[in-house]
Design an enzyme around this catalytic site. Structure first.
Site, short mmCIF file in Angstrom:
data_model
loop_
_atom_site.label_atom_id
_atom_site.label_comp_id
_atom_site.label_asym_id
_atom_site.label_seq_id
_atom_site.Cartn_x
_atom_site.Cartn_y
_atom_site.Cartn_z
N GLN A 100 31.42 3.67 48.04
CA GLN A 100 31.98 3.70 46.69
C GLN A 100 32.47 5.11 46.39
O GLN A 100 33.05 5.36 45.34
CB GLN A 100 30.91 3.32 45.67
CG GLN A 100 30.38 1.92 45.85
CD GLN A 100 29.10 1.71 45.04
OE1 GLN A 100 29.12 1.40 43.86
NE2 GLN A 100 27.97 1.92 45.69
N HIS A 148 36.46 2.41 46.13
CA HIS A 148 36.91 2.95 44.83
C HIS A 148 38.01 4.00 44.98
O HIS A 148 38.22 4.80 44.07
CB HIS A 148 35.70 3.52 44.07
CG HIS A 148 34.73 2.47 43.63
ND1 HIS A 148 33.47 2.74 43.17
CD2 HIS A 148 34.84 1.12 43.58
CE1 HIS A 148 32.85 1.61 42.86
NE2 HIS A 148 33.65 0.61 43.12
N1 APR Z 1 19.66 10.47 48.38
C1 APR Z 1 19.78 9.15 48.08
N2 APR Z 1 20.01 8.70 46.84
C2 APR Z 1 20.13 9.59 45.84
C3 APR Z 1 20.03 10.99 46.08
C4 APR Z 1 19.77 11.41 47.42
N3 APR Z 1 19.66 12.71 47.72
N4 APR Z 1 20.22 11.63 44.90
C5 APR Z 1 20.44 10.69 43.96
N5 APR Z 1 20.38 9.46 44.52
C6 APR Z 1 20.57 8.15 43.89
C7 APR Z 1 20.19 8.08 42.43
O1 APR Z 1 18.80 7.76 42.29
C8 APR Z 1 21.09 6.97 41.92
O2 APR Z 1 20.47 5.70 42.08
O3 APR Z 1 21.95 7.91 43.91
C9 APR Z 1 22.31 7.03 42.85
C10 APR Z 1 23.59 7.55 42.22
O4 APR Z 1 24.01 6.62 41.27
P1 APR Z 1 25.42 6.75 40.51
O5 APR Z 1 25.58 8.13 40.02
O6 APR Z 1 25.46 5.63 39.52
O7 APR Z 1 26.49 6.54 41.67
P2 APR Z 1 27.09 5.21 42.29
O8 APR Z 1 26.05 4.14 42.40
O9 APR Z 1 27.81 5.61 43.52
O10 APR Z 1 28.13 4.79 41.18
C11 APR Z 1 28.94 3.67 41.42
O11 APR Z 1 30.21 4.10 39.45
O12 APR Z 1 31.36 5.49 37.97
C12 APR Z 1 31.44 4.66 39.05
O13 APR Z 1 33.24 4.51 40.51
C13 APR Z 1 32.08 5.28 40.27
O14 APR Z 1 31.70 4.79 42.60
C14 APR Z 1 31.07 5.06 41.36
C15 APR Z 1 30.30 3.86 40.84
#
Ligand code: APR
Length: 237
Positions: free
Chosen positions: A86, A104
């Site tokens: 994503q 995305h």
């Molecule tokens: N290792 C693994 N996971 C981690 C780490 C790490 N070092 N640091 C943070 N996380 C986890 C967090 O606990 C959280 O669950 O990564 C996740 C990040 O979540 P989001 O910020 O919501 O990112 P994502 O799931 O990729 O978002 C999905 O939302 O805004 C849109 O298009 C955008 O692609 C994005 C989509």
């Protein structure tokens, strides 16, 4: 063994790319992520949206893949690995993974918001974050926007098809660094689970997917992923 990886912003966090929902201190933290990642937000304030993406574009160029990205690329030596991400950064590719399907879009592709023509001109380096920047203008008069899927927009069909195929053919699915709340991407592990395929979640925090997965590894990506493939048969026993 066929492995499908679904990654999210968490895998790139340790490279220094802020995630969407964890970054409470960022310059843009006072703006609703929806305002920065939706057609409505773009139409209300294209300069702010462009400024944010130009900063992310610059930032990603300055960071490096971490041990998590590299581990996934390493798995290719022993398994048939498809990466579905994503993320709009290119850190999986720079770590050596192939293929990588971007659900995305990409921070490195741009197009006209009006006529959709791709935009290939060089962008100014944005070495300091600036809240508002005027987007370039296309020959048709439309504004240039990032070629990124915003809230409410359809996913690109090719990457989505590859993602569904990977879920249907994988022996194991590894979901890493995603809050698993943004659909349709969040539905991909559900497809694998419905087929009885093992799904492993790597995330320091629980997510809405956690209760349903086969195995949870509550560690950061860079700690959990190196060597994980070799350990999986034992872990999944
Ligand atoms: N290792 C693994 N996971 C981690 C780490 C790490 N070092 N640091 C943070 N996380 C986890 C967090 O606990 C959280 O669950 O990564 C996740 C990040 O979540 P989001 O910020 O919501 O990112 P994502 O799931 O990729 O978002 C999905 O939302 O805004 C849109 O298009 C955008 O692609 C994005 C989509």
């Amino acid at each position: 063994m066929r492995v499908a990886v679904l990654s999210g912003a968490g895998i790139s966090a340790e490279s220094g790319v802020p995630t969407f929902r964890d970054d409470k201190n960022g310059l843009w933290a006072r703006f609703d992520p929806y305002e920065l990642s939706s057609v409505q937000g773009w139409e209300r304030n294209p300069e702010r949206v462009w400024g944010w993406y130009l900063w992310r574009h610059y930032l990603v160029g300055t960071v490096e893949p971490n041990a998590g990205h590299r581990a996934i690329a390493d798995w290719q030596k022993d398994a048939d690995v498809t990466v579905i991400t994503q993320n709009v950064d290119d850190l999986h590719e720079r770590a050596g993974s192939s293929p990588v399907h971007h659900l995305h879009g990409s921070l490195f592709e741009f197009r006209c918001a009006h006529c959709n023509k791709p935009f290939h001109e060089e962008l100014p380096a944005m070495t300091e974050p600036t809240i508002e920047v005027e987007p370039p203008v296309c020959h048709c008069g439309g504004l240039i926007r990032p070629d990124i899927v915003w809230f409410g927009e359809a996913l690109p069909q090719g990457p989505w098809r590859h993602a569904v195929d990977a879920m249907e053919s994988a022996d194991v699915v590894v979901v890493v660094g995603t809050s698993a709340i943004v659909y349709p991407a969040a539905g991909l592990p559900e497809m694998a689970l419905a087929r009885g395929t093992a799904v492993v979640e790597v995330n320091p925090e629980p997510t809405p997917l956690t209760p349903y997965v086969t195995l949870t590894i509550r560690e950061s990506a860079s700690r959990a992923l190196p060597g994980l493939l070799e350990r999986l048969p034992t872990l999944l026993k």
